[in-house]
Design a protein around this motif. Structure first.
Motif, PDB file in Angstrom:
ATOM      1  N   CYS A 103      39.502  -8.009 -10.524  1.00 21.38           N
ATOM      2  CA  CYS A 103      39.798  -8.328 -11.930  1.00 21.38           C
ATOM      3  C   CYS A 103      39.230  -7.278 -12.871  1.00 21.38           C
ATOM      4  O   CYS A 103      39.889  -6.874 -13.832  1.00 21.38           O
ATOM      5  CB  CYS A 103      39.276  -9.714 -12.289  1.00 21.38           C
ATOM      6  SG  CYS A 103      37.521  -9.960 -11.954  1.00 21.38           S
ATOM      7  N   ALA A 104      38.016  -6.821 -12.596  1.00 18.95           N
ATOM      8  CA  ALA A 104      37.402  -5.804 -13.445  1.00 18.95           C
ATOM      9  C   ALA A 104      38.140  -4.481 -13.323  1.00 18.95           C
ATOM     10  O   ALA A 104      38.163  -3.681 -14.260  1.00 18.95           O
ATOM     11  CB  ALA A 104      35.930  -5.629 -13.077  1.00 18.95           C
ATOM     12  N   GLY A 105      38.769  -4.254 -12.175  1.00 21.68           N
ATOM     13  CA  GLY A 105      39.551  -3.037 -12.003  1.00 21.68           C
ATOM     14  C   GLY A 105      40.887  -3.119 -12.700  1.00 21.68           C
ATOM     15  O   GLY A 105      41.327  -2.146 -13.318  1.00 21.68           O
ATOM     16  N   VAL A 106      41.521  -4.274 -12.638  1.00 23.29           N
ATOM     17  CA  VAL A 106      42.853  -4.461 -13.225  1.00 23.29           C
ATOM     18  C   VAL A 106      42.775  -4.625 -14.735  1.00 23.29           C
ATOM     19  O   VAL A 106      43.620  -4.122 -15.470  1.00 23.29           O
ATOM     20  CB  VAL A 106      43.539  -5.696 -12.597  1.00 23.29           C
ATOM     21  CG1 VAL A 106      44.779  -6.094 -13.381  1.00 23.29           C
ATOM     22  CG2 VAL A 106      43.890  -5.427 -11.148  1.00 23.29           C
ATOM     23  N   CYS A 107      41.761  -5.330 -15.203  1.00 25.42           N
ATOM     24  CA  CYS A 107      41.674  -5.669 -16.625  1.00 25.42           C
ATOM     25  C   CYS A 107      40.223  -5.542 -17.114  1.00 25.42           C
ATOM     26  O   CYS A 107      39.576  -6.549 -17.424  1.00 25.42           O
ATOM     27  CB  CYS A 107      42.197  -7.095 -16.827  1.00 25.42           C
ATOM     28  SG  CYS A 107      42.432  -7.529 -18.556  1.00 25.42           S
ATOM     29  N   PRO A 108      39.728  -4.314 -17.182  1.00 22.74           N
ATOM     30  CA  PRO A 108      38.311  -4.096 -17.508  1.00 22.74           C
ATOM     31  C   PRO A 108      37.939  -4.480 -18.938  1.00 22.74           C
ATOM     32  O   PRO A 108      36.751  -4.640 -19.236  1.00 22.74           O
ATOM     33  CB  PRO A 108      38.120  -2.586 -17.273  1.00 22.74           C
ATOM     34  CG  PRO A 108      39.492  -2.007 -17.405  1.00 22.74           C
ATOM     35  CD  PRO A 108      40.434  -3.058 -16.893  1.00 22.74           C
ATOM     36  N   GLY A 133      46.029 -11.984  -9.086  1.00 24.10           N
ATOM     37  CA  GLY A 133      45.560 -11.182  -7.965  1.00 24.10           C
ATOM     38  C   GLY A 133      44.250 -11.639  -7.366  1.00 24.10           C
ATOM     39  O   GLY A 133      43.901 -11.239  -6.250  1.00 24.10           O
ATOM     40  N   CYS A 134      43.523 -12.456  -8.091  1.00 24.55           N
ATOM     41  CA  CYS A 134      42.220 -12.908  -7.562  1.00 24.55           C
ATOM     42  C   CYS A 134      42.432 -13.609  -6.219  1.00 24.55           C
ATOM     43  O   CYS A 134      43.169 -14.597  -6.151  1.00 24.55           O
ATOM     44  CB  CYS A 134      41.546 -13.852  -8.549  1.00 24.55           C
ATOM     45  SG  CYS A 134      39.989 -14.526  -7.902  1.00 24.55           S
ATOM     46  N   PRO A 135      41.803 -13.119  -5.176  1.00 25.86           N
ATOM     47  CA  PRO A 135      42.051 -13.658  -3.820  1.00 25.86           C
ATOM     48  C   PRO A 135      41.560 -15.085  -3.616  1.00 25.86           C
ATOM     49  O   PRO A 135      41.967 -15.750  -2.663  1.00 25.86           O
ATOM     50  CB  PRO A 135      41.300 -12.677  -2.909  1.00 25.86           C
ATOM     51  CG  PRO A 135      40.251 -12.073  -3.776  1.00 25.86           C
ATOM     52  CD  PRO A 135      40.849 -11.995  -5.157  1.00 25.86           C
ATOM     53  N   ASP A 150      35.194 -18.793 -12.423  1.00 28.02           N
ATOM     54  CA  ASP A 150      34.365 -19.765 -11.715  1.00 28.02           C
ATOM     55  C   ASP A 150      33.434 -18.971 -10.803  1.00 28.02           C
ATOM     56  O   ASP A 150      33.844 -18.470  -9.754  1.00 28.02           O
ATOM     57  CB  ASP A 150      35.257 -20.706 -10.902  1.00 28.02           C
ATOM     58  CG  ASP A 150      34.445 -21.745 -10.129  1.00 28.02           C
ATOM     59  OD1 ASP A 150      33.206 -21.582 -10.033  1.00 28.02           O
ATOM     60  OD2 ASP A 150      35.044 -22.712  -9.638  1.00 28.02           O
ATOM     61  N   LYS A 151      32.188 -18.852 -11.227  1.00 23.45           N
ATOM     62  CA  LYS A 151      31.246 -18.007 -10.491  1.00 23.45           C
ATOM     63  C   LYS A 151      30.948 -18.532  -9.095  1.00 23.45           C
ATOM     64  O   LYS A 151      30.587 -17.775  -8.198  1.00 23.45           O
ATOM     65  CB  LYS A 151      29.935 -17.874 -11.270  1.00 23.45           C
ATOM     66  CG  LYS A 151      30.023 -16.891 -12.437  1.00 23.45           C
ATOM     67  CD  LYS A 151      28.647 -16.715 -13.076  1.00 23.45           C
ATOM     68  CE  LYS A 151      28.724 -15.855 -14.316  1.00 23.45           C
ATOM     69  NZ  LYS A 151      28.912 -14.435 -14.038  1.00 23.45           N
ATOM     70  N   ASP A 152      31.062 -19.836  -8.903  1.00 26.74           N
ATOM     71  CA  ASP A 152      30.806 -20.394  -7.581  1.00 26.74           C
ATOM     72  C   ASP A 152      31.896 -19.993  -6.596  1.00 26.74           C
ATOM     73  O   ASP A 152      31.665 -19.924  -5.386  1.00 26.74           O
ATOM     74  CB  ASP A 152      30.727 -21.924  -7.650  1.00 26.74           C
ATOM     75  CG  ASP A 152      29.504 -22.388  -8.426  1.00 26.74           C
ATOM     76  OD1 ASP A 152      28.507 -21.634  -8.449  1.00 26.74           O
ATOM     77  OD2 ASP A 152      29.551 -23.483  -9.000  1.00 26.74           O
ATOM     78  N   THR A 153      33.080 -19.735  -7.137  1.00 27.32           N
ATOM     79  CA  THR A 153      34.216 -19.383  -6.285  1.00 27.32           C
ATOM     80  C   THR A 153      34.358 -17.873  -6.118  1.00 27.32           C
ATOM     81  O   THR A 153      34.755 -17.393  -5.056  1.00 27.32           O
ATOM     82  CB  THR A 153      35.514 -19.958  -6.895  1.00 27.32           C
ATOM     83  OG1 THR A 153      35.364 -21.364  -7.081  1.00 27.32           O
ATOM     84  CG2 THR A 153      36.712 -19.696  -5.996  1.00 27.32           C
ATOM     85  N   CYS A 154      34.030 -17.126  -7.161  1.00 29.84           N
ATOM     86  CA  CYS A 154      34.164 -15.663  -7.139  1.00 29.84           C
ATOM     87  C   CYS A 154      33.417 -15.066  -5.959  1.00 29.84           C
ATOM     88  O   CYS A 154      32.270 -15.424  -5.701  1.00 29.84           O
ATOM     89  CB  CYS A 154      33.607 -15.088  -8.444  1.00 29.84           C
ATOM     90  SG  CYS A 154      33.526 -13.283  -8.503  1.00 29.84           S
ATOM     91  N   ILE A 155      34.094 -14.148  -5.242  1.00 28.73           N
ATOM     92  CA  ILE A 155      33.462 -13.478  -4.102  1.00 28.73           C
ATOM     93  C   ILE A 155      33.077 -12.036  -4.450  1.00 28.73           C
ATOM     94  O   ILE A 155      32.695 -11.257  -3.584  1.00 28.73           O
ATOM     95  CB  ILE A 155      34.383 -13.487  -2.862  1.00 28.73           C
ATOM     96  CG1 ILE A 155      35.739 -12.842  -3.183  1.00 28.73           C
ATOM     97  CG2 ILE A 155      34.560 -14.914  -2.347  1.00 28.73           C
ATOM     98  CD1 ILE A 155      36.638 -12.637  -1.957  1.00 28.73           C
TER      99      ILE A 155
END
Ligand code: SF4
Length: 62
Positions: free
Chosen positions: A16-21, A53-55, A6-11
């Protein structure tokens, strides 16, 4: 199963890109984007770790 962000929520923390690239990457706006591909079985644990893990709980696996 695929990974959606959800791009509106993503900060844009990049976790995520670090954990699961293989599934998540950062776009030009600094927001995460999920792969169009189905998540391979071997990547599911990493994908779930990214989701958990997404905050801001912006990731959905479905
Ligand atoms: S972990 Fe969540 S907030 Fe951080 S970049 Fe990924 S989707 Fe965005």
């Amino acid at each position: 199963m695929k990974g959606f962000v959800d791009k509106d929520t993503c900060i844009g923390c990049g976790l995520c890109a670090g954990v699961c690239p293989d599934i998540f990457e950062m776009d030009d706006n600094g927001k995460a984007v999920g792969s169009e591909s189905e998540i391979e079985e071997k990547l599911m644990d990493d994908a779930k770790e990214a989701e958990a893990g997404c905050p801001v709980s912006a990731i959905t696996l479905e």
